[in-house]
Design a protein around this motif. Structure first.
Motif, PDB file in Angstrom:
ATOM      1  N   LEU A 186     -24.347  10.337 -20.308  1.00 16.62           N
ATOM      2  CA  LEU A 186     -23.442   9.574 -21.176  1.00 16.62           C
ATOM      3  C   LEU A 186     -22.997   8.339 -20.414  1.00 16.62           C
ATOM      4  N   THR A 187     -23.144   7.176 -21.049  1.00 15.36           N
ATOM      5  CA  THR A 187     -22.767   5.907 -20.424  1.00 15.36           C
ATOM      6  C   THR A 187     -21.651   5.259 -21.224  1.00 15.36           C
ATOM      7  N   ALA A 188     -20.626   4.806 -20.517  1.00 18.33           N
ATOM      8  CA  ALA A 188     -19.507   4.101 -21.152  1.00 18.33           C
ATOM      9  C   ALA A 188     -19.437   2.701 -20.560  1.00 18.33           C
ATOM     10  N   VAL A 189     -19.565   1.684 -21.418  1.00 19.01           N
ATOM     11  CA  VAL A 189     -19.408   0.294 -21.002  1.00 19.01           C
ATOM     12  C   VAL A 189     -18.088  -0.206 -21.603  1.00 19.01           C
ATOM     13  N   THR A 190     -17.116  -0.465 -20.739  1.00 20.21           N
ATOM     14  CA  THR A 190     -15.755  -0.789 -21.186  1.00 20.21           C
ATOM     15  C   THR A 190     -15.445  -2.245 -20.878  1.00 20.21           C
ATOM     16  N   THR A 191     -15.119  -2.996 -21.920  1.00 19.39           N
ATOM     17  CA  THR A 191     -14.950  -4.441 -21.799  1.00 19.39           C
ATOM     18  C   THR A 191     -13.496  -4.847 -22.072  1.00 19.39           C
ATOM     19  N   PRO A 192     -12.839  -5.434 -21.063  1.00 19.40           N
ATOM     20  CA  PRO A 192     -11.476  -5.933 -21.286  1.00 19.40           C
ATOM     21  C   PRO A 192     -11.523  -7.359 -21.831  1.00 19.40           C
ATOM     22  N   LYS A 193     -10.519  -7.696 -22.616  1.00 13.23           N
ATOM     23  CA  LYS A 193     -10.322  -9.076 -23.072  1.00 13.23           C
ATOM     24  C   LYS A 193      -8.998  -9.539 -22.502  1.00 13.23           C
ATOM     25  N   ARG A 194      -9.070 -10.523 -21.589  1.00 19.50           N
ATOM     26  CA  ARG A 194      -7.855 -11.015 -20.937  1.00 19.50           C
ATOM     27  C   ARG A 194      -7.166 -12.058 -21.797  1.00 19.50           C
ATOM     28  N   ARG A 195      -5.856 -12.117 -21.681  1.00 23.82           N
ATOM     29  CA  ARG A 195      -5.102 -13.137 -22.395  1.00 23.82           C
ATOM     30  C   ARG A 195      -5.314 -14.511 -21.768  1.00 23.82           C
ATOM     31  N   GLU A 232       2.379   8.419 -23.013  1.00 26.80           N
ATOM     32  CA  GLU A 232       2.210   9.869 -22.899  1.00 26.80           C
ATOM     33  C   GLU A 232       2.720  10.420 -21.572  1.00 26.80           C
ATOM     34  N   GLY A 233       2.999   9.534 -20.619  1.00 29.65           N
ATOM     35  CA  GLY A 233       3.483   9.990 -19.331  1.00 29.65           C
ATOM     36  C   GLY A 233       2.919   9.160 -18.187  1.00 29.65           C
ATOM     37  N   HIS A 234       3.378   9.471 -16.988  1.00 28.52           N
ATOM     38  CA  HIS A 234       2.925   8.754 -15.797  1.00 28.52           C
ATOM     39  C   HIS A 234       1.494   9.158 -15.464  1.00 28.52           C
ATOM     40  N   ALA A 235       0.642   8.176 -15.278  1.00 25.88           N
ATOM     41  CA  ALA A 235      -0.754   8.435 -14.934  1.00 25.88           C
ATOM     42  C   ALA A 235      -1.062   7.826 -13.581  1.00 25.88           C
ATOM     43  N   SER A 236      -1.831   8.530 -12.761  1.00 29.81           N
ATOM     44  CA  SER A 236      -2.252   7.975 -11.474  1.00 29.81           C
ATOM     45  C   SER A 236      -3.627   8.520 -11.121  1.00 29.81           C
ATOM     46  N   ILE A 237      -4.395   7.684 -10.436  1.00 31.12           N
ATOM     47  CA  ILE A 237      -5.753   8.027 -10.023  1.00 31.12           C
ATOM     48  C   ILE A 237      -5.961   7.433  -8.633  1.00 31.12           C
ATOM     49  N   PHE A 238      -6.510   8.202  -7.712  1.00 28.30           N
ATOM     50  CA  PHE A 238      -6.820   7.654  -6.398  1.00 28.30           C
ATOM     51  C   PHE A 238      -7.803   6.504  -6.547  1.00 28.30           C
ATOM     52  N   CYS A 239      -7.525   5.381  -5.880  1.00 28.50           N
ATOM     53  CA  CYS A 239      -8.346   4.190  -6.068  1.00 28.50           C
ATOM     54  C   CYS A 239      -8.148   3.225  -4.910  1.00 28.50           C
ATOM     55  N   GLY A 240      -9.241   2.637  -4.436  1.00 31.86           N
ATOM     56  CA  GLY A 240      -9.162   1.670  -3.358  1.00 31.86           C
ATOM     57  C   GLY A 240      -9.325   0.236  -3.801  1.00 31.86           C
ATOM     58  N   GLY A 241      -9.364   0.000  -5.127  1.00 31.26           N
ATOM     59  CA  GLY A 241      -9.648  -1.334  -5.637  1.00 31.26           C
ATOM     60  C   GLY A 241      -8.425  -2.152  -5.979  1.00 31.26           C
ATOM     61  N   THR A 242      -8.629  -3.182  -6.801  1.00 31.31           N
ATOM     62  CA  THR A 242      -7.543  -4.064  -7.235  1.00 31.31           C
ATOM     63  C   THR A 242      -7.329  -3.905  -8.731  1.00 31.31           C
ATOM     64  N   HIS A 243      -6.108  -4.268  -9.187  1.00 32.98           N
ATOM     65  CA  HIS A 243      -5.752  -4.025 -10.581  1.00 32.98           C
ATOM     66  C   HIS A 243      -4.833  -5.105 -11.134  1.00 32.98           C
ATOM     67  N   LEU A 244      -4.708  -5.103 -12.452  1.00 32.85           N
ATOM     68  CA  LEU A 244      -3.744  -5.956 -13.117  1.00 32.85           C
ATOM     69  C   LEU A 244      -2.327  -5.506 -12.750  1.00 32.85           C
ATOM     70  N   HIS A 245      -1.343  -6.353 -13.030  1.00 34.58           N
ATOM     71  CA  HIS A 245       0.054  -5.964 -12.824  1.00 34.58           C
ATOM     72  C   HIS A 245       0.629  -5.250 -14.047  1.00 34.58           C
ATOM     73  N   GLY A 246      -0.038  -5.391 -15.196  1.00 36.80           N
ATOM     74  CA  GLY A 246       0.446  -4.741 -16.405  1.00 36.80           C
ATOM     75  C   GLY A 246      -0.563  -4.879 -17.533  1.00 36.80           C
ATOM     76  N   LEU A 247      -0.499  -3.964 -18.494  1.00 36.22           N
ATOM     77  CA  LEU A 247      -1.438  -3.997 -19.615  1.00 36.22           C
ATOM     78  C   LEU A 247      -1.152  -5.157 -20.555  1.00 36.22           C
ATOM     79  N   GLY A 248       0.019  -5.790 -20.395  1.00 34.45           N
ATOM     80  CA  GLY A 248       0.321  -6.977 -21.174  1.00 34.45           C
ATOM     81  C   GLY A 248      -0.579  -8.153 -20.831  1.00 34.45           C
ATOM     82  N   GLU A 249      -1.326  -8.054 -19.726  1.00 39.87           N
ATOM     83  CA  GLU A 249      -2.280  -9.100 -19.359  1.00 39.87           C
ATOM     84  C   GLU A 249      -3.558  -9.007 -20.173  1.00 39.87           C
ATOM     85  N   LEU A 250      -3.696  -7.931 -20.947  1.00 37.39           N
ATOM     86  CA  LEU A 250      -4.883  -7.740 -21.772  1.00 37.39           C
ATOM     87  C   LEU A 250      -4.587  -8.051 -23.231  1.00 37.39           C
TER      88      LEU A 250
END
Length: 296
Positions: A287-296, A253-271
């Motif tokens: 409202l609570t959102a619990v979001t669970t990634p599944k890594r490859r 949908e387009g370029h997305a960016s969010i200010f963040c001081g943490g660490t991240h994956l190098h790409g969504l292909g790692e999921l």
């Protein structure tokens, strides 16, 4: 004790988990622990201002071959008067230009033995790479959840709240955020749906009844983004700990960016997958959102 007057340079924004550097300070801490400060580090410390991502753990390898477990990693601040404060005891917000900002690696020492490493010594820094990858997956998932939730809730805004996310949707995530925390399994985001949010134009009418449909829409969007295998990066204007960094991802949908001081994956292909569970409190105010990634 002499403390650094310049902020620690960090390499974790690029995903580094190893490096070597010179010890600049060794600070005695309670319980026979010491805080080791180096000029450069790949370790991500807990942010005292917004403690969403836990600190890295790992080890320091000394010049004589001793391996010191890094039990914790905290943010330290050196005041203009040269006084060190750690974590929640820091009286100013991170980035105050009058202060020096340090990554403090917390290591143990045998009782009565003294500091396990000396100022001026070169040490090798090793982050627990698997734990880092798990935390990075949770943090990347947290940002994707924010964008997907904003899109799914967009029809519930009666007027423009004056703040949009990177994809052009009203920024519910930013406007309603109460707390955000992540661990090696998932991220948990809690949103407050109160009077101030309603005054900005958000309607929570029938939100409980709509929750299954809303959850399905969010998870469908998350699945589509994971399937796109978009690259992820952290954009940093400089190497210092307090540089104002951004998480960035080129979504369909387009370029997305969010200010963040943490660490991240190098790409969504790692999921291999990413899904969220949405829960609404009985009174509808949270409202609570619990979001669970599944890594490859």
């Amino acid at each position: 004790m002499s403390l650094p007057s310049a902020s620690t340079q960090v390499t974790f924004p690029a995903g580094e988990v190893r490096g070597s550097s010179t010890v600049l300070a060794v600070v005695p801490l309670p319980e026979d622990r010491y805080g080791v400060v180096t000029g450069t580090t790949p370790f991500h410390p807990l942010d005292h201002t917004w403690p969403d991502q836990p600190a890295d753990t790992g080890s320091l390898l000394t010049a004589d071959g001793a391996e010191l477990p890094v039990l914790d990693c905290v943010t330290g601040g050196v005041s203009p008067e040269g006084e060190l404060s750690l974590g929640p005891d820091i009286p100013v917000r991170r980035g105050d230009e009058a202060w020096a900002w340090l990554v403090v690696h917390v290591v143990g020492s045998a009782a009565g033995v003294g500091a396990p490493v000396a100022v001026g010594e070169t040490v090798e820094l090793r982050v627990d790479a698997d734990r880092r990858a798990a935390l990075s997956a949770a943090h990347t998932g947290c940002h994707l959840l924010a964008l997907a939730l904003n899109a799914a809730l967009a029809p519930r805004w009666r007027k423009d709240p004056g703040r949009a996310d990177a994809l052009g949707h009203p920024d519910f995530d930013s406007l309603a955020m109460d707390t955000s925390r992540m661990d090696a399994q998932a991220s948990t985001d809690v949103y407050r749906i109160g009077k101030s949010l309603r005054k900005k134009g958000f309607t929570a009418d029938d939100l409980a009844a709509d929750l299954p449909t809303l959850t399905a829409a969010v998870n469908e969007q998350l699945a589509a983004w994971v399937a796109a295998e978009a690259p992820v990066r952290v954009e940093a204007p400089g190497p210092e700990l307090t540089a104002r960094r951004r998480w960035a991802c080129d979504l369909p949908e387009g370029h997305a960016s969010i200010f963040c001081g943490g660490t991240h994956l190098h790409g969504l292909g790692e999921l291999a997958g990413l899904s969220t569970e949405l829960r609404l409190s009985e009174d509808g105010s949270e409202l609570t959102a619990v979001t669970t990634p599944k890594r490859r």
